[in-house]
Scaffold this motif. Structure first.
Motif, PDB file in Angstrom:
ATOM      1  N   THR A 107       0.833  -1.198   0.000  1.00  0.00           N
ATOM      2  CA  THR A 107       0.000   0.000   0.000  1.00  0.00           C
ATOM      3  C   THR A 107       0.868   1.248   0.000  1.00  0.00           C
ATOM      4  OG1 THR A 107      -1.702  -1.189   1.248  1.00  0.00           O
ATOM      5  CG2 THR A 107      -1.881   1.207   1.185  1.00  0.00           C
ATOM      6  N   TYR A 108       1.923   1.235   0.792  1.00  0.00           N
ATOM      7  CA  TYR A 108       2.844   2.372   0.800  1.00  0.00           C
ATOM      8  C   TYR A 108       3.511   2.539  -0.566  1.00  0.00           C
ATOM      9  CZ  TYR A 108       6.998   5.157   1.540  1.00  0.00           C
ATOM     10  OH  TYR A 108       7.978   6.112   1.411  1.00  0.00           O
ATOM     11  N   GLY A 109       3.857   1.422  -1.212  1.00  0.00           N
ATOM     12  CA  GLY A 109       4.531   1.481  -2.502  1.00  0.00           C
ATOM     13  C   GLY A 109       3.720   2.189  -3.570  1.00  0.00           C
ATOM     14  N   LYS A 110       2.399   2.192  -3.425  1.00  0.00           N
ATOM     15  CA  LYS A 110       1.531   2.845  -4.406  1.00  0.00           C
ATOM     16  C   LYS A 110       1.601   4.369  -4.328  1.00  0.00           C
ATOM     17  CE  LYS A 110      -1.716  -1.035  -4.389  1.00  0.00           C
ATOM     18  NZ  LYS A 110      -3.084  -1.502  -4.022  1.00  0.00           N
ATOM     19  N   LEU A 111       2.232   4.899  -3.270  1.00  0.00           N
ATOM     20  CA  LEU A 111       2.342   6.356  -3.136  1.00  0.00           C
ATOM     21  C   LEU A 111       3.118   6.974  -4.295  1.00  0.00           C
ATOM     22  CD1 LEU A 111       3.169   6.808   0.671  1.00  0.00           C
ATOM     23  CD2 LEU A 111       1.079   7.488  -0.490  1.00  0.00           C
ATOM     24  N   ALA A 119       0.630   7.787  -6.976  1.00  0.00           N
ATOM     25  CA  ALA A 119      -0.701   8.240  -6.559  1.00  0.00           C
ATOM     26  C   ALA A 119      -0.999   9.624  -7.122  1.00  0.00           C
ATOM     27  CB  ALA A 119      -0.787   8.265  -5.036  1.00  0.00           C
ATOM     28  N   THR A 120      -2.237   9.816  -7.570  1.00  0.00           N
ATOM     29  CA  THR A 120      -2.647  11.140  -8.051  1.00  0.00           C
ATOM     30  C   THR A 120      -3.102  12.035  -6.903  1.00  0.00           C
ATOM     31  OG1 THR A 120      -4.864  10.269  -8.487  1.00  0.00           O
ATOM     32  CG2 THR A 120      -3.304  10.277 -10.323  1.00  0.00           C
ATOM     33  N   ASP A 121      -3.562  11.417  -5.818  1.00  0.00           N
ATOM     34  CA  ASP A 121      -3.968  12.149  -4.616  1.00  0.00           C
ATOM     35  C   ASP A 121      -3.104  11.651  -3.464  1.00  0.00           C
ATOM     36  OD1 ASP A 121      -5.175  13.128  -2.289  1.00  0.00           O
ATOM     37  OD2 ASP A 121      -7.188  13.047  -3.144  1.00  0.00           O
ATOM     38  N   ASP A 136      -3.447   8.224   3.516  1.00  0.00           N
ATOM     39  CA  ASP A 136      -4.479   7.802   4.458  1.00  0.00           C
ATOM     40  C   ASP A 136      -4.779   6.310   4.291  1.00  0.00           C
ATOM     41  OD1 ASP A 136      -6.049   8.987   6.612  1.00  0.00           O
ATOM     42  OD2 ASP A 136      -7.803   8.359   5.465  1.00  0.00           O
ATOM     43  N   GLU A 137      -4.732   5.809   3.074  1.00  0.00           N
ATOM     44  CA  GLU A 137      -4.903   4.371   2.857  1.00  0.00           C
ATOM     45  C   GLU A 137      -3.748   3.601   3.496  1.00  0.00           C
ATOM     46  OE1 GLU A 137      -5.231   4.196  -1.367  1.00  0.00           O
ATOM     47  OE2 GLU A 137      -7.386   4.658  -1.377  1.00  0.00           O
TER      48      GLU A 137
END
Length: 293
Positions: free
Chosen positions: A184-188, A191-193, A199-200
Motif C-alpha cells: 500500500t505504501y509502494g503505491k504512493l 498516486a494522483t492524490d 491515508d490508505e
C-alpha cells in the motif's frame, strides 16, 4: 471434524506459541469489549478524548474479528449502524484534535487566549455540538444489543481447524499484513492524490498494528516488534492526516478570516509541517521495508 469450543478457563492461563490461535484472539476480543464499555461510559460524560477512545476500540474489535474470522465458524454480522457511529465519532474526534492542534500552534506563535481568532471559539462550539450528536447515536438501543452479541460471541465461540492450530500459525497471517502495508505504501509513488494514498497507508498500518497486537500475548517479542514499529509509522500517518485536516480547515474559512495575517501564518506552518511529516513517513516506511526483507 466438528468445531471445538473455546475453553471456559482459557483466560487466566499464560499464553504461548502453543496456545490455540482461537483462544488467543478470543481473549483479546473479550478484553476489548470490556474496554469499549468503559470508553462509552466516559464518552457519555463527554470526557476529553473519549470520542477517540470509543472509535479506536471499535476499530480494534472490528479489525481483529474480521482479520481472524477464519479462526471461527461464525462471527458477529456487519453493522451499518456501527458505520454511522464511527463516522460521527470520527468527526467529533477530528474537531477535538483540531482544537488542540491549533492551540499548540498559537503557543508556537506566542499568542495568549485574548489574541486567538474568533473562528477558534466557533470550532470549540462545533466540537461540543458534535459530541452531543454522536452521543445521541451511541446511546441508542442497538449499541447495547451489538455489544451483547459480541459478548455472546466471545463466550460461545466455536473454533475452525485454523482456530485449533497453535498460535504460532498466526505468524504467516501477520506476514501477509506486513506485506499489504508495504504494498500500500509502494503505491504512493504513482498516486494522483497523495493525501488520500497516505491515508490508505495509515489504515493498512492500523490493521497490521491491531492484528499483531492481538497475537502478541502468545507470540511475544516477534509480534511485539511488529506492533512497536508499525505503531510508530501509524502515528506519523495520523499526524499527517491531522495536519491535512488543519490545512483544509484554514483554506475553507470565510474570505476575511482566511486573509487574516494570523491565519496566513498558520497556513504557512501547516504547509511546512506537512512537508516535514512526509519526509518522516518516507524514512519510517523505508526502514520497515529494510528490516522486513
Amino acid at each position: 471434524m466438528s468445531p471445538s469450543a473455546a475453553p471456559a478457563d482459557a483466560g487466566p492461563e499464560p499464553m504461548t506459541a502453543s496456545t490455540r490461535a482461537g483462544t488467543v484472539v478470543i481473549t483479546y476480543i473479550s478484553d476489548h469489549v470490556d474496554a469499549l464499555n468503559r470508553a462509552i461510559a466516559a464518552f457519555e460524560r463527554q470526557a476529553p478524548g473519549s470520542a477517540g477512545a470509543v472509535r479506536v476500540t471499535i476499530h480494534r474489535l472490528r479489525t481483529v474479528i474480521r482479520g481472524y474470522s477464519h479462526l471461527f465458524t461464525k462471527t458477529p454480522p456487519h453493522s451499518q449502524e456501527l458505520d454511522h457511529l464511527l463516522e460521527a465519532l470520527k468527526r467529533t474526534e477530528d474537531l477535538e484534535k483540531l482544537r488542540v492542534h491549533f492551540s499548540d500552534r498559537f503557543d508556537q506563535l506566542g499568542l495568549v487566549a485574548p489574541e486567538y481568532p474568533k473562528w477558534y471559539e466557533a470550532l470549540e462550539d462545533e466540537m461540543h455540538d458534535s459530541y452531543a450528536r454522536a452521543e445521541g447515536v451511541a446511546s441508542q438501543t442497538w449499541v447495547a444489543v451489538l455489544l451483547s452479541e459480541v459478548r455472546l460471541f466471545t463466550e460461545h465461540a466455536q473454533f475452525t481447524r485454523d482456530g485449533d492450530k497453535p498460535a504460532s500459525s498466526l505468524m504467516g497471517f501477520l506476514s501477509q499484513s506486513k506485506n499489504h502495508l508495504l504494498d500500500t505504501y509502494g503505491k504512493l509513488s504513482y498516486a494522483t492524490d497523495l493525501a488520500l494514498a497516505r491515508d490508505e497507508t495509515r489504515i493498512a498500518a492500523r490493521e497490521a498494528h491491531y492484528l499483531a497486537e492481538a497475537a502478541a500475548p502468545a507470540l511475544g517479542a516477534t509480534a511485539a516488534e511488529i506492533v512497536s514499529r508499525v505503531a510508530d509509522l501509524e502515528h506519523l500517518l495520523d499526524r499527517y492526516r491531522q495536519a491535512v485536516i488543519a490545512r483544509n480547515w484554514l483554506t475553507r474559512l470565510p474570505g476575511a478570516d482566511r486573509a487574516d495575517r494570523l491565519t496566513t501564518s498558520l497556513a504557512d506552518l501547516e504547509k511546512q509541517h506537512l512537508h516535514q511529516l512526509g519526509e518522516d513517513i518516507d524514512r519510517a516506511a523505508s526502514d520497515l521495508a529494510e528490516r522486513w526483507k
